[in-house]
Design a protein around this motif. Structure first.
Motif, short mmCIF file in Angstrom:
data_model
loop_
_atom_site.label_atom_id
_atom_site.label_comp_id
_atom_site.label_asym_id
_atom_site.label_seq_id
_atom_site.Cartn_x
_atom_site.Cartn_y
_atom_site.Cartn_z
N LEU A 296 43.99 64.14 56.28
CA LEU A 296 43.79 64.69 57.63
C LEU A 296 43.89 66.21 57.63
N LEU A 297 44.83 66.74 56.89
CA LEU A 297 45.00 68.19 56.79
C LEU A 297 43.74 68.84 56.22
N LYS A 298 43.18 68.23 55.18
CA LYS A 298 41.97 68.79 54.55
C LYS A 298 40.78 68.81 55.51
N GLN A 299 40.79 67.89 56.47
CA GLN A 299 39.70 67.87 57.45
C GLN A 299 39.85 68.97 58.49
N GLN A 300 41.06 69.50 58.62
CA GLN A 300 41.33 70.46 59.70
C GLN A 300 41.40 71.90 59.22
N ILE A 301 41.34 72.13 57.93
CA ILE A 301 41.43 73.50 57.42
C ILE A 301 40.15 73.90 56.70
N THR A 302 39.93 75.20 56.65
CA THR A 302 38.77 75.77 55.94
C THR A 302 39.22 77.02 55.20
N GLY A 303 38.31 77.61 54.50
CA GLY A 303 38.56 78.90 53.83
C GLY A 303 39.51 78.79 52.66
N ARG A 304 40.31 79.88 52.52
CA ARG A 304 41.22 79.97 51.37
C ARG A 304 42.28 78.88 51.37
N ALA A 305 42.69 78.46 52.55
CA ALA A 305 43.71 77.40 52.63
C ALA A 305 43.18 76.10 52.02
N LEU A 306 41.94 75.78 52.33
CA LEU A 306 41.33 74.57 51.77
C LEU A 306 41.18 74.68 50.25
N VAL A 307 40.79 75.86 49.78
CA VAL A 307 40.65 76.07 48.34
C VAL A 307 41.99 75.87 47.65
N LEU A 308 43.06 76.36 48.25
CA LEU A 308 44.40 76.18 47.68
C LEU A 308 44.77 74.70 47.58
N LEU B 87 40.15 56.30 57.59
CA LEU B 87 41.43 56.68 58.13
C LEU B 87 41.27 56.90 59.62
N LYS B 88 42.02 56.16 60.40
CA LYS B 88 41.90 56.27 61.85
C LYS B 88 42.50 57.60 62.28
N ARG B 89 41.67 58.36 62.94
CA ARG B 89 42.11 59.67 63.39
C ARG B 89 42.98 59.52 64.63
N PRO B 90 43.90 60.41 64.78
CA PRO B 90 44.72 60.38 65.98
C PRO B 90 43.86 60.60 67.23
N THR B 91 44.32 60.03 68.33
CA THR B 91 43.56 60.19 69.57
C THR B 91 43.72 61.59 70.14
N ALA B 92 44.82 62.23 69.87
CA ALA B 92 45.01 63.62 70.34
C ALA B 92 44.24 64.54 69.42
N PRO B 93 43.69 65.64 69.96
CA PRO B 93 42.94 66.56 69.10
C PRO B 93 43.87 67.28 68.13
N LEU B 94 43.40 67.41 66.92
CA LEU B 94 44.18 68.12 65.90
C LEU B 94 43.77 69.59 65.88
N PRO B 95 44.72 70.46 65.66
CA PRO B 95 44.37 71.89 65.58
C PRO B 95 43.60 72.18 64.31
N ARG B 96 42.91 73.29 64.29
CA ARG B 96 42.15 73.71 63.12
C ARG B 96 42.74 75.02 62.62
N TYR B 97 42.59 75.21 61.27
CA TYR B 97 43.11 76.44 60.66
C TYR B 97 42.07 76.96 59.67
N SER B 98 41.74 78.24 59.82
CA SER B 98 40.72 78.82 58.96
C SER B 98 41.30 79.73 57.88
N GLY B 99 42.55 80.07 58.01
CA GLY B 99 43.17 80.91 57.00
C GLY B 99 42.94 82.39 57.24
N GLN B 100 42.39 82.75 58.39
CA GLN B 100 42.18 84.16 58.70
C GLN B 100 43.52 84.82 58.99
N GLU B 101 43.56 86.13 58.83
CA GLU B 101 44.83 86.85 58.94
C GLU B 101 45.45 86.77 60.33
N ASN B 102 44.63 86.70 61.37
CA ASN B 102 45.19 86.68 62.72
C ASN B 102 45.65 85.28 63.13
#
Length: 182
Positions: A152-164, A110-125
């Motif tokens: 693409l979303l699965k590549q950018q998230i970690t933690g509880r969000a990824l488990v969900l 899957l060709k990744r976008p040229t712009a950087p994608l944000p990351r999400y860890s699922g932390q409260e803040n």
């Protein structure tokens, strides 16, 4: 009919069967397992029978002091028929070749976008809404399917969000279902 003639007639009959089997050996692959077993038994029996006939005939010919070159020809013929039997038995017992399956097509990455994608860890803040809007702002510039967006979303998230998201059932594997779940 003398013993030698009777033995030679029997030998000719067995040799004929051996030759016919040898000529059909390339078709053995088409036989059912039960037919192969029956044929193997017949070939093995004929091998033993032919050896016995050959020994008896050669014994009589040796004692009657025939020409040595004729005896050598007979020995070569005996060995030739034994080789035909061995070849037929080997062909019969060799495993059925498998037809290789066509190679599995390699899916392009899957060709990744040229712009950087944000990351999400699922932390409260961390703000999920802000992450999703930034994420969609980048991926919506490209023509991705719902499933590709999920990858693409699965590549950018970690933690509880990824488990969900990983808990999504196979029929619900898509970005829109993942977004609803989050």
């Amino acid at each position: 009919m003398t013993d030698l003639k009777r033995l030679i007639t029997s030998q000719k009959f067995v040799r004929k069967y051996v030759t016919e089997s040898f000529d059909r050996r390339d078709q053995f692959i088409l036989l059912e397992v039960s037919d192969k077993l029956v044929l193997e038994s017949k070939l093995t029996d004929n091998m033993a029978r032919l050896k016995e006939l050959d020994l008896q005939i050669l014994g009589i010919k040796w004692s009657s002091e025939e020409n040595e070159s004729e005896l050598m020809e007979e020995l070569e013929a005996c060995e030739n028929y034994q080789d035909k039997l061995r070849s037929s038995l080997f062909k019969l017992q060799s495993p059925v070749p498998t037809i290789p399956s066509p190679p599995t097509p390699v899916l392009p990455l899957l060709k990744r976008p040229t712009a950087p994608l944000p990351r999400y860890s699922g932390q409260e803040n961390k703000d999920l809404t802000k992450f999703l809007s930034q994420f969609e702002a980048v991926i919506n510039r490209y023509e991705y399917s719902d499933y590709e967006k999920l990858l693409l979303l699965k590549q950018q998230i970690t933690g509880r969000a990824l488990v969900l998201i990983d808990s999504l059932e196979s029929q619900n594997q898509g970005y829109s279902k993942a977004k609803e779940l989050l």
